[in-house]
Write a protein that holds these residues in place. Structure first.
Motif, short mmCIF file in Angstrom:
data_model
loop_
_atom_site.label_atom_id
_atom_site.label_comp_id
_atom_site.label_asym_id
_atom_site.label_seq_id
_atom_site.Cartn_x
_atom_site.Cartn_y
_atom_site.Cartn_z
N LEU C 71 0.84 -1.21 0.00
CA LEU C 71 0.00 0.00 0.00
C LEU C 71 0.88 1.26 0.00
N VAL C 108 -2.15 -3.43 -10.85
CA VAL C 108 -3.27 -2.82 -10.13
C VAL C 108 -3.10 -1.31 -10.02
N ALA C 112 -5.59 1.33 -11.73
CA ALA C 112 -6.32 2.28 -10.89
C ALA C 112 -6.11 3.71 -11.39
N ASN C 116 -9.07 6.00 -12.71
CA ASN C 116 -9.23 7.29 -12.03
C ASN C 116 -9.40 8.40 -13.07
N VAL C 124 -18.28 11.20 -13.50
CA VAL C 124 -19.37 10.25 -13.24
C VAL C 124 -19.96 10.49 -11.85
N VAL C 126 -21.58 9.72 -8.29
CA VAL C 126 -21.50 8.57 -7.39
C VAL C 126 -22.87 7.92 -7.23
N ASP C 127 -22.91 6.60 -7.37
CA ASP C 127 -24.17 5.85 -7.18
C ASP C 127 -24.61 5.96 -5.72
N PHE C 130 -23.52 3.48 -3.01
CA PHE C 130 -22.17 3.45 -2.43
C PHE C 130 -22.06 4.24 -1.12
N ASN D 33 -23.09 -0.33 -12.00
CA ASN D 33 -22.89 1.01 -11.43
C ASN D 33 -22.60 2.05 -12.52
N MET D 70 -7.83 -2.88 -1.94
CA MET D 70 -7.23 -1.87 -1.05
C MET D 70 -6.14 -1.08 -1.76
N TYR D 72 -6.17 -0.43 -4.90
CA TYR D 72 -6.95 0.46 -5.78
C TYR D 72 -7.40 1.70 -5.01
N TYR D 83 -15.26 9.27 -7.14
CA TYR D 83 -16.07 8.16 -7.63
C TYR D 83 -15.38 6.83 -7.32
N CYS D 84 -14.09 6.77 -7.63
CA CYS D 84 -13.33 5.52 -7.48
C CYS D 84 -13.19 5.13 -6.01
N ILE D 85 -13.02 6.11 -5.15
CA ILE D 85 -12.92 5.83 -3.71
C ILE D 85 -14.22 5.20 -3.23
N HIS D 86 -15.33 5.78 -3.66
CA HIS D 86 -16.62 5.23 -3.25
C HIS D 86 -16.83 3.81 -3.79
N SER D 87 -16.59 3.63 -5.07
CA SER D 87 -16.92 2.32 -5.65
C SER D 87 -16.00 1.22 -5.12
N THR D 89 -14.26 1.27 -2.22
CA THR D 89 -14.46 1.02 -0.78
C THR D 89 -15.66 0.09 -0.62
N ALA D 90 -16.70 0.33 -1.43
CA ALA D 90 -17.86 -0.57 -1.39
C ALA D 90 -17.44 -1.99 -1.80
N LYS D 93 -15.45 -3.64 1.03
CA LYS D 93 -16.34 -4.10 2.11
C LYS D 93 -17.10 -5.36 1.68
N ASP D 99 -13.96 -2.97 9.61
CA ASP D 99 -13.71 -1.58 10.00
C ASP D 99 -12.27 -1.40 10.49
N HIS D 102 -10.13 -1.23 7.53
CA HIS D 102 -10.35 0.05 6.85
C HIS D 102 -9.55 1.15 7.55
N THR E 3 -17.70 7.32 2.76
CA THR E 3 -17.34 5.90 2.73
C THR E 3 -17.45 5.20 4.08
N PHE E 41 -15.18 7.05 13.73
CA PHE E 41 -15.54 5.64 13.45
C PHE E 41 -14.43 4.72 13.98
#
Lengths: 136, 136, 136, 136, 136, 136
Positions: C71, C108, C112, C116, C124, C126-127, C130, D33, D70, D72, D83-87, D89-90, D93, D99, D102, E3, E41
């Motif tokens: 990471l 990866v 990414a 990005n 785009v 965010v859905d 999410f 998505n 992770m 990514y 957007y990418c952080i949200h998708s 992270t989902a 999970k 947690d 995370h 997130t 959190f």
């Protein structure tokens, strides 16, 4: 210094040999720059990377080949990738970029970075007129 | 939300008025997008920014005006400036960028970011052949 | 070349000596890499930085030590920090990263960065699915 | 707001339909998505992007699937791609990230960014011991 | 959207309560901004982050407190962190930053980004005179 | 290595000579650092860049000259521009930056990068209290 050791005799591997042969044929040159020697530490990564570079950068498409080199430089400068800036500036010159165009390219990418900072610092809200969906 | 409050009646300031008039004349449009309203919180910053944007982006030079818009987008995407991406994508479309060119632009900037990561992760040494001084 | 001169005899300062001793004990090695010699120009900065690096990177936690090194590499490549890429790639290899894992890591982080750019260029939205708060 | 309008009935195009079908089959879910809806404005870009995402992120390889998510996230945070952080992270999970993992992930990417700044600000020279070629 | 879901009653946890109490006491204000609610959190991450922010940003040191806020803004703008730009611009104004100083700050960070692009695009070699070790 | 060859006798061009003379007069020094030699490949780019650097960095304004140098460093570190970090750290030292201030500067830019990552990773929503327009 680098983080992997490029294979001392890369073309002993037939997969690497095939990629290097295609690079030479596509570019009509015997010169294989370091990027490909280093990527050869993993033939799968080498094959995939070259396939994509060839498809996007060495194949006629909606944008001119020189324009694509200049876009590549713009991204590479913004990301601070010294290797990429060197290799694609050389490619752009080989494709005909003049000194005047080079200077113009630099003015645009410098101005863009500057106004990016201003818009971001001010957190300017996007005008609804810019939404592509609103144009339908 | 934003970090400064744009002046409610910006053209009451003659310096702001002069810049806005020049934006309208240069662009042949009455639309003044938010960036300029927000920069108007400081007339000096507004004048300098517009003077440079006009000189680089709205004046014929060694590069085509549409190419310059696409270079601007490439930098703005790499810096993640949402406002700038929106405003310059709209400008590029207004200058004739087709959907096919837009998709091609995206492929180049995405590929460049990808290979930037590879060259940087490997710390590939720059080939001596790429040194501009060596060409003399 | 660098922007500060590292102290010629850093361990003459007892605070620096204590940090260097702890680095050697923690890593079970006499090698103190340049980062710590340079940070020693300010003992307070040195102490704080090592304390945090030790707590996060050299202490068992919810993530595996090798995963944390990878990471670290991912962030360092994206930020273009050559020193950090070198030092943490060496650490990851010392902790057992294989060439196949290294190549996979590169794929990866390259992918990414590429996606990005695409998501950012398209802006785009965010859905709603999410949103973590929606999961409660 | 976004810079392209996603096609209102994307699956009317058989190439888009084939990609969406493969996304659903690969993920064992009917949820597509927004990223894929937006990329569908250009079927070629959609096909290439999905092919690569599937090959790298949804196929067993040298690294664990959760580790890849992770990594990514680490890149996406550093690039600031909301957007990418949200998708991802989902996705992480959904693949079992706790947690505690995370929080640990956040500590590592925050520390890496911090020490990247220090090494870069000091312009610390790379230790010769880190050169992969020296290890041969 | 975010997130993680911030805890609905964060001060029920005595570790969170202690941090929030210290934030209120340090700032002499009852306002706890969202950053701390979200970090809650994970109490360990919250404690460590606040301890460092307090030590660096709320403690007298070699640099003036307002100067430190402006430096924070400069980094946050360059990284494109919208939340951080908002929160630290508000802090800088609370510490007395005038509109003229704000505009000046913007000019410097915009110019720096611009000349960063130029130096990087040209790959200008560092002058030996800039080496700190040479000054000894 | 660099991407353009600086002119071997730059002051043979009267436009370059005028800029170099002004640099020497403004700085009260005969030293012309590499940045200006390289920019001299295009006199127009050289003139514009120097005019702006002089106006912003060498002219009294709302912010102290040393503070402006430190802000420049903060941006340059975050962008990873080695040349700029070297040249502006030297300038800051020449304007009186002490080692304690230098260390403090590093702590702030490192902490900012760290908390930028945390706020971005969590996608913390901006508090309405931070909106400048709400303050009116």
């Amino acid at each position: 210094m680098s983080t992997v050791a490029p294979p001392p005799d890369p073309e002993a591997d037939p997969r690497v040999r095939a990629v290097f042969d295609d690079i030479r044929a596509t570019r009509k040159s015997n010169f294989i720059n370091n990027m490909w020697h280093w990527l050869a530490f993993d033939p799968d990564l080498l094959e995939r990377t070259w396939a994509e570079v060839k498809a996007v950068m060495a194949t006629p498409s909606a944008l001119d080949l020189l324009v694509k080199e200049m876009l590549y430089i713009a991204v590479s400068v913004t990301n601070g990738c010294g290797y990429c800036i060197h290799s694609h500036t050389a490619s752009a010159k080989a494709k005909g970029m003049t000194d005047a165009q080079h200077a113009d390219l630099l003015m645009v990418i410098a101005l863009a970075a500057k106004t990016n900072q201003l818009a971001t610092a001010l957190q300017v809200p996007v005008d609804p007129a810019f939404d592509a969906r609103g144009e339908q």
